[in-house]
Scaffold this motif. Structure first.
Motif, short mmCIF file in Angstrom:
data_model
loop_
_atom_site.label_atom_id
_atom_site.label_comp_id
_atom_site.label_asym_id
_atom_site.label_seq_id
_atom_site.Cartn_x
_atom_site.Cartn_y
_atom_site.Cartn_z
N LEU A 186 0.79 -0.84 -0.17
CA LEU A 186 0.41 0.05 0.64
C LEU A 186 1.33 1.30 0.17
O LEU A 186 0.42 2.75 -0.79
N GLU A 187 2.24 1.10 0.40
CA GLU A 187 3.41 2.65 0.66
C GLU A 187 3.76 2.58 -0.71
O GLU A 187 3.41 4.16 -1.07
N GLU A 188 3.69 1.94 -1.75
CA GLU A 188 4.58 2.00 -2.81
C GLU A 188 3.52 2.56 -3.66
O GLU A 188 3.58 3.22 -4.89
N TYR A 189 1.80 1.36 -3.40
CA TYR A 189 0.73 2.13 -4.74
C TYR A 189 0.60 3.36 -4.34
O TYR A 189 0.35 4.45 -5.35
N GLU A 190 0.63 4.01 -2.94
CA GLU A 190 0.14 5.32 -2.10
C GLU A 190 1.50 6.29 -2.99
O GLU A 190 1.04 7.60 -3.83
N LYS A 191 2.88 6.43 -2.99
CA LYS A 191 4.02 6.49 -3.93
C LYS A 191 4.40 7.24 -5.05
O LYS A 191 3.79 7.79 -5.29
N ARG A 192 4.04 6.63 -5.43
CA ARG A 192 3.41 5.93 -7.02
C ARG A 192 1.99 6.95 -7.82
O ARG A 192 2.10 7.78 -8.38
N LYS A 193 1.00 6.96 -6.69
CA LYS A 193 -0.26 7.19 -7.02
C LYS A 193 0.02 8.93 -6.75
O LYS A 193 -0.23 10.09 -7.45
N ASN A 194 0.83 9.21 -5.88
CA ASN A 194 1.21 10.87 -5.80
C ASN A 194 2.19 11.63 -6.79
O ASN A 194 2.02 12.48 -7.04
N THR A 195 3.02 10.40 -7.26
CA THR A 195 3.95 10.48 -8.04
C THR A 195 3.50 11.01 -9.78
O THR A 195 3.91 11.79 -9.83
N PHE A 196 2.13 9.88 -9.75
CA PHE A 196 2.54 9.99 -11.09
C PHE A 196 0.83 11.45 -11.30
O PHE A 196 -0.35 11.19 -11.92
N GLY A 197 0.43 11.78 -9.81
CA GLY A 197 -1.07 11.74 -10.08
C GLY A 197 -2.49 11.59 -10.77
O GLY A 197 -2.97 12.33 -10.78
#
Ligand SMILES: [Zn+2]
Length: 199
Positions: A186-197
């Motif tokens: 979930l941490e990696e998913y969240e980070k990716r979401k924030n990176t790519f918007g």
């Protein structure tokens, strides 16, 4: 505060307020043979009502494959988490912080996380090991019911927690499938979401 979205990220960097509790808690009923010997229904594990049907379906499908487990722990209040941590710190010292979440950083406070245990051959056990049939079944199938193995092996530095083959977290069917297939936390998913918007 309304009940949180099922994809909410709670960890050491994303804390819940001490007064947060889910509004719709329901008492689980798959643990009659539990070691805790719940005579009082109020002491049985509780989970958020909206995820309970998924848990029931997961348990009954598992049983069809000869896999038996129970919900051993569900919702925990901020203050209960505080007591658990303080007791373990007293007993084991600082290593306790690796094993038990700090108050506000536990997903159990959301009512979306469960710890499972076994009831096999008349014996209850919460000593869940990586290569147990139940743990393997859950790791491979829980996504079909909207759950993820939340603290996988090899991701300890990302999640901040040791590998926990007993701890599963509801995130909804679509997200669980995505995380399972991509092998990410979930941490990696969240980070990716924030990176790519993306949303
Ligand atoms: Zn847990």
């Amino acid at each position: 505060m309304d009940d949180l979205s099922v994809d909410v990220l709670i960890n050491k960097d994303n804390l819940l307020p001490s007064d947060y509790y889910p509004k719709s808690l329901i008492i689980t009923d798959n643990n009659e043979n539990n070691f805790h010997n719940y005579k009082n229904a109020n002491l049985k594990p509780m989970v958020r009502a909206d995820i309970y049907p998924y848990i029931q379906r997961m348990i009954s499908d598992a049983e069809k494959s000869g896999i038996y487990f129970i919900v051993d722990s569900g919702y925990r209040s901020y203050f209960y988490q505080k007591v658990i941590l303080e007791e373990l710190v007293k007993k084991e010292g600082n290593i306790a912080y690796q094993k038990v979440a700090k108050p506000g950083s536990s997903e159990h406070q959301t009512g979306l996380a469960i710890d499972i245990a076994y009831y096999k051959n008349g014996v209850y056990s919460d000593d869940v090991k990586e290569d147990d049939d139940e743990a393997i079944w859950l790791a491979n199938n829980s996504y079909k019911y909207g759950f993820i193995l939340r603290y996988p092996k090899g991701k300890e530095d990302i999640t901040g927690y040791q590998y926990e083959p007993w701890h599963f977290r509801f995130v909804g069917l679509d997200l669980a499938k995505k995380l399972y297939e991509e092998g990410i936390t979930l941490e990696e998913y969240e980070k990716r979401k924030n990176t790519f918007g993306s949303r």
